[in-house]
Design a protein around this motif. Structure first.
Motif, PDB file in Angstrom:
ATOM      1  N   GLY A 191     -10.373 -47.133 -96.864  1.00 57.58           N
ATOM      2  CA  GLY A 191      -9.043 -46.840 -96.335  1.00 57.58           C
ATOM      3  C   GLY A 191      -8.005 -46.919 -97.439  1.00 57.58           C
ATOM      4  N   LEU A 192      -7.174 -45.900 -97.545  1.00 55.59           N
ATOM      5  CA  LEU A 192      -6.189 -45.821 -98.628  1.00 55.59           C
ATOM      6  C   LEU A 192      -4.766 -45.877 -98.105  1.00 55.59           C
ATOM      7  CD1 LEU A 192      -5.345 -45.260-101.588  1.00 55.59           C
ATOM      8  CD2 LEU A 192      -5.569 -42.807-101.065  1.00 55.59           C
ATOM      9  N   VAL A 193      -3.968 -46.751 -98.719  1.00 52.75           N
ATOM     10  CA  VAL A 193      -2.515 -46.744 -98.548  1.00 52.75           C
ATOM     11  C   VAL A 193      -1.958 -46.144 -99.832  1.00 52.75           C
ATOM     12  CG1 VAL A 193      -0.453 -48.106 -98.121  1.00 52.75           C
ATOM     13  CG2 VAL A 193      -2.637 -48.827 -97.135  1.00 52.75           C
ATOM     14  N   PRO A 194      -1.625 -44.850 -99.823  1.00 56.57           N
ATOM     15  CA  PRO A 194      -1.299 -44.164-101.076  1.00 56.57           C
ATOM     16  C   PRO A 194       0.073 -44.539-101.623  1.00 56.57           C
ATOM     17  CG  PRO A 194      -0.952 -42.694 -99.232  1.00 56.57           C
ATOM     18  CD  PRO A 194      -1.550 -43.947 -98.662  1.00 56.57           C
ATOM     19  N   GLU A 195       0.210 -44.388-102.911  1.00 57.56           N
ATOM     20  CA  GLU A 195       1.517 -44.561-103.534  1.00 57.56           C
ATOM     21  C   GLU A 195       2.476 -43.524-102.954  1.00 57.56           C
ATOM     22  OE1 GLU A 195       3.367 -44.944-108.064  1.00 57.56           O
ATOM     23  OE2 GLU A 195       1.409 -44.005-107.746  1.00 57.56           O
ATOM     24  N   GLY A 196       3.668 -43.958-102.566  1.00 58.00           N
ATOM     25  CA  GLY A 196       4.633 -43.035-101.990  1.00 58.00           C
ATOM     26  C   GLY A 196       4.542 -42.892-100.485  1.00 58.00           C
ATOM     27  N   ARG A 197       3.676 -43.672 -99.832  1.00 57.78           N
ATOM     28  CA  ARG A 197       3.554 -43.795 -98.360  1.00 57.78           C
ATOM     29  C   ARG A 197       2.927 -42.573 -97.708  1.00 57.78           C
ATOM     30  NH1 ARG A 197       9.539 -45.438 -99.236  1.00 57.78           N
ATOM     31  NH2 ARG A 197       9.170 -47.435-100.274  1.00 57.78           N
ATOM     32  N   ARG A 198       3.551 -41.399 -97.831  1.00 64.18           N
ATOM     33  CA  ARG A 198       2.994 -40.141 -97.321  1.00 64.18           C
ATOM     34  C   ARG A 198       2.659 -40.192 -95.828  1.00 64.18           C
ATOM     35  NH1 ARG A 198      -1.118 -38.669-102.323  1.00 64.18           N
ATOM     36  NH2 ARG A 198       0.355 -39.181-103.998  1.00 64.18           N
ATOM     37  N   CYS A 199       3.576 -40.710 -95.053  1.00 68.84           N
ATOM     38  CA  CYS A 199       3.421 -40.667 -93.606  1.00 68.84           C
ATOM     39  C   CYS A 199       3.596 -39.224 -93.121  1.00 68.84           C
ATOM     40  CB  CYS A 199       4.453 -41.567 -92.929  1.00 68.84           C
ATOM     41  SG  CYS A 199       4.344 -43.309 -93.406  1.00 68.84           S
ATOM     42  N   PHE A 200       3.089 -38.941 -91.929  1.00 68.05           N
ATOM     43  CA  PHE A 200       3.307 -37.622 -91.330  1.00 68.05           C
ATOM     44  C   PHE A 200       4.712 -37.629 -90.736  1.00 68.05           C
ATOM     45  CE2 PHE A 200      -1.390 -38.328 -90.674  1.00 68.05           C
ATOM     46  CZ  PHE A 200      -1.775 -37.529 -91.730  1.00 68.05           C
ATOM     47  N   SER A 201       5.663 -37.079 -91.472  1.00 62.20           N
ATOM     48  CA  SER A 201       7.084 -37.271 -91.162  1.00 62.20           C
ATOM     49  C   SER A 201       7.500 -36.709 -89.811  1.00 62.20           C
ATOM     50  CB  SER A 201       7.938 -36.647 -92.277  1.00 62.20           C
ATOM     51  OG  SER A 201       7.675 -35.259 -92.394  1.00 62.20           O
ATOM     52  N   ASP A 202       6.867 -35.626 -89.362  1.00 63.38           N
ATOM     53  CA  ASP A 202       7.266 -35.008 -88.097  1.00 63.38           C
ATOM     54  C   ASP A 202       6.604 -35.648 -86.882  1.00 63.38           C
ATOM     55  OD1 ASP A 202       9.006 -33.237 -89.297  1.00 63.38           O
ATOM     56  OD2 ASP A 202       7.477 -31.691 -89.561  1.00 63.38           O
ATOM     57  N   LEU A 203       5.642 -36.546 -87.108  1.00 57.85           N
ATOM     58  CA  LEU A 203       4.973 -37.233 -86.008  1.00 57.85           C
ATOM     59  C   LEU A 203       5.656 -38.572 -85.744  1.00 57.85           C
ATOM     60  CD1 LEU A 203       1.185 -36.653 -86.803  1.00 57.85           C
ATOM     61  CD2 LEU A 203       2.746 -35.225 -85.462  1.00 57.85           C
ATOM     62  N   THR A 204       5.538 -39.046 -84.527  1.00 58.51           N
ATOM     63  CA  THR A 204       6.066 -40.366 -84.203  1.00 58.51           C
ATOM     64  C   THR A 204       5.174 -41.436 -84.821  1.00 58.51           C
ATOM     65  OG1 THR A 204       4.774 -40.617 -82.181  1.00 58.51           O
ATOM     66  CG2 THR A 204       6.919 -39.500 -81.995  1.00 58.51           C
ATOM     67  N   VAL A 205       5.654 -42.674 -84.765  1.00 56.57           N
ATOM     68  CA  VAL A 205       4.856 -43.799 -85.251  1.00 56.57           C
ATOM     69  C   VAL A 205       3.522 -43.845 -84.512  1.00 56.57           C
ATOM     70  CG1 VAL A 205       4.706 -46.323 -85.283  1.00 56.57           C
ATOM     71  CG2 VAL A 205       6.819 -45.186 -85.997  1.00 56.57           C
ATOM     72  N   ALA A 206       3.575 -43.758 -83.186  1.00 61.88           N
ATOM     73  CA  ALA A 206       2.349 -43.817 -82.387  1.00 61.88           C
ATOM     74  C   ALA A 206       1.412 -42.666 -82.723  1.00 61.88           C
ATOM     75  CB  ALA A 206       2.698 -43.802 -80.902  1.00 61.88           C
ATOM     76  N   GLU A 207       1.964 -41.476 -82.960  1.00 65.40           N
ATOM     77  CA  GLU A 207       1.126 -40.317 -83.287  1.00 65.40           C
ATOM     78  C   GLU A 207       0.486 -40.468 -84.660  1.00 65.40           C
ATOM     79  OE1 GLU A 207       3.515 -36.933 -80.650  1.00 65.40           O
ATOM     80  OE2 GLU A 207       4.094 -37.350 -82.736  1.00 65.40           O
ATOM     81  N   ASN A 208       1.223 -41.036 -85.621  1.00 64.59           N
ATOM     82  CA  ASN A 208       0.647 -41.311 -86.938  1.00 64.59           C
ATOM     83  C   ASN A 208      -0.568 -42.216 -86.812  1.00 64.59           C
ATOM     84  OD1 ASN A 208       2.052 -40.686 -89.829  1.00 64.59           O
ATOM     85  ND2 ASN A 208       3.562 -40.495 -88.174  1.00 64.59           N
ATOM     86  N   LEU A 209      -0.449 -43.240 -85.981  1.00 58.67           N
ATOM     87  CA  LEU A 209      -1.549 -44.186 -85.803  1.00 58.67           C
ATOM     88  C   LEU A 209      -2.725 -43.545 -85.078  1.00 58.67           C
ATOM     89  CD1 LEU A 209       0.510 -47.365 -84.833  1.00 58.67           C
ATOM     90  CD2 LEU A 209      -0.403 -46.744 -87.080  1.00 58.67           C
ATOM     91  N   THR A 210      -2.430 -42.774 -84.048  1.00 55.18           N
ATOM     92  CA  THR A 210      -3.489 -42.120 -83.276  1.00 55.18           C
ATOM     93  C   THR A 210      -4.265 -41.127 -84.135  1.00 55.18           C
ATOM     94  OG1 THR A 210      -2.226 -42.356 -81.227  1.00 55.18           O
ATOM     95  CG2 THR A 210      -3.958 -40.695 -81.254  1.00 55.18           C
ATOM     96  N   ALA A 211      -3.548 -40.444 -85.028  1.00 57.58           N
ATOM     97  CA  ALA A 211      -4.192 -39.433 -85.869  1.00 57.58           C
ATOM     98  C   ALA A 211      -5.262 -40.029 -86.775  1.00 57.58           C
ATOM     99  CB  ALA A 211      -3.135 -38.713 -86.710  1.00 57.58           C
ATOM    100  N   ALA A 212      -5.098 -41.288 -87.141  1.00 60.13           N
ATOM    101  CA  ALA A 212      -6.035 -41.927 -88.062  1.00 60.13           C
ATOM    102  C   ALA A 212      -7.080 -42.786 -87.365  1.00 60.13           C
ATOM    103  CB  ALA A 212      -5.262 -42.791 -89.060  1.00 60.13           C
ATOM    104  N   ALA A 213      -6.949 -42.976 -86.068  1.00 60.70           N
ATOM    105  CA  ALA A 213      -7.746 -43.975 -85.350  1.00 60.70           C
ATOM    106  C   ALA A 213      -9.242 -43.672 -85.365  1.00 60.70           C
ATOM    107  CB  ALA A 213      -7.256 -44.087 -83.909  1.00 60.70           C
ATOM    108  N   ARG A 214     -10.010 -44.731 -85.651  1.00 59.17           N
ATOM    109  CA  ARG A 214     -11.455 -44.714 -85.505  1.00 59.17           C
ATOM    110  C   ARG A 214     -11.853 -45.984 -84.762  1.00 59.17           C
ATOM    111  NH1 ARG A 214     -14.926 -44.229 -90.302  1.00 59.17           N
ATOM    112  NH2 ARG A 214     -16.358 -43.228 -88.852  1.00 59.17           N
ATOM    113  N   PRO A 215     -13.004 -45.994 -84.112  1.00 59.49           N
ATOM    114  CA  PRO A 215     -13.393 -47.165 -83.325  1.00 59.49           C
ATOM    115  C   PRO A 215     -13.490 -48.433 -84.167  1.00 59.49           C
ATOM    116  CG  PRO A 215     -14.779 -45.275 -82.797  1.00 59.49           C
ATOM    117  CD  PRO A 215     -13.979 -44.892 -84.000  1.00 59.49           C
ATOM    118  N   GLY A 216     -13.055 -49.550 -83.596  1.00 59.23           N
ATOM    119  CA  GLY A 216     -13.129 -50.824 -84.289  1.00 59.23           C
ATOM    120  C   GLY A 216     -12.079 -51.782 -83.787  1.00 59.23           C
ATOM    121  N   GLU A 217     -11.962 -52.917 -84.469  1.00 58.45           N
ATOM    122  CA  GLU A 217     -11.044 -53.963 -84.012  1.00 58.45           C
ATOM    123  C   GLU A 217      -9.578 -53.608 -84.224  1.00 58.45           C
ATOM    124  OE1 GLU A 217     -10.579 -57.532 -86.604  1.00 58.45           O
ATOM    125  OE2 GLU A 217     -12.324 -56.719 -87.646  1.00 58.45           O
TER     126      GLU A 217
END
Length: 228
Positions: free
Chosen positions: A80-106
């Motif tokens: 899992g990478l937290v890239p330099e410069g953040r690079r969030c999906f700017s047009d998506l909401t916070v919840a959508e950013n998280l959902t886009a990356a979600a994989r099963p686990g804790e």
């Protein structure tokens, strides 16, 4: 047990070679600091590990050769990478950013919001509307949502206000204390790196020049390779 093993890593941008002899190793549950002045090859090393650029040398993760794998396959292995410069999906909401990356686990939206409560408060806001510190929290949370075995943070506190930097370091300390996740840290704050990291590696001109326990880093070595 060794999770990531890098030996004699070399890489080039076209005809310009930038990595010559990088070696490092991260064990399960360990925090490793990757240090060096600007331009010494830290981010290029991260790109090679995440398979964003070709490289030569011994590069294995959980016993599997990473050479030849596309970046999304490396991510599915648990990097899992937290890239330099953040690079969030700017047009998506916070919840959508998280959902886009979600994989099963804790790590779920609930658990990352417990780590960063502000993300829960701003779940419906577009990422572009967040402050720089909040975007950095989102970038870390998004990487955690992939449920990685190795979390790589490339300059996660750079450019942030002191109080936000403290929140980020507190979160990293909590991850070290309460999970078995391995963490590779790149940051300019030697004081905080020394407090949270088990071991360290220093790069100089694309090669590893020091590897040891963090408490063995002397002022002489620090000034020679990390000083201004």
């Amino acid at each position: 047990m060794s999770l990531l093993r890098v030996i004699n890593l070399a890489a080039s941008y076209g005809v310009s070679q930038t990595l010559f002899d990088v070696s490092l190793e991260i064990n399960e549950g360990e925090v490793l600091a990757l240090m060096g002045r600007n331009g010494m090859g830290k981010s290029t090393t991260v790109k090679c590990i995440c398979r964003m650029m070709p490289s030569k040398g011994d590069l294995t993760f959980a016993g599997q050769d990473l050479h030849g794998l596309p970046s999304h396959h490396a991510a599915r292995l648990g990097i899992g990478l937290v890239p330099e410069g953040r690079r969030c999906f700017s047009d998506l909401t916070v919840a959508e950013n998280l959902t886009a990356a979600a994989r099963p686990g804790e790590w779920t939206q609930n658990t990352v919001e417990a780590l960063f409560p502000r993300l829960g408060e701003r779940a419906r806001q577009r990422a572009a509307s967040l402050s720089g510190g909040e975007q950095q929290m989102l970038a870390i949370a998004r990487a955690l949502m992939t449920n990685p075995r190795l979390l790589i943070l490339d300059e996660a506190t750079e450019g942030l206000a002191p109080i936000v930097r403290q929140e980020i370091w507190a979160a990293i300390t909590k991850l070290k204390r309460e999970t078995d996740m391995a963490i590779l840290l790149i940051d300019k704050s030697l004081k905080e790196l020394a407090q949270v990291s088990d071991r360290g590696v220093i790069l100089e001109r694309g090669a590893s020049v020091w590897m040891d326990e963090m408490n063995a880093l002397s002022s002489t070595v620090s000034q020679k390779y990390l000083g201004v």
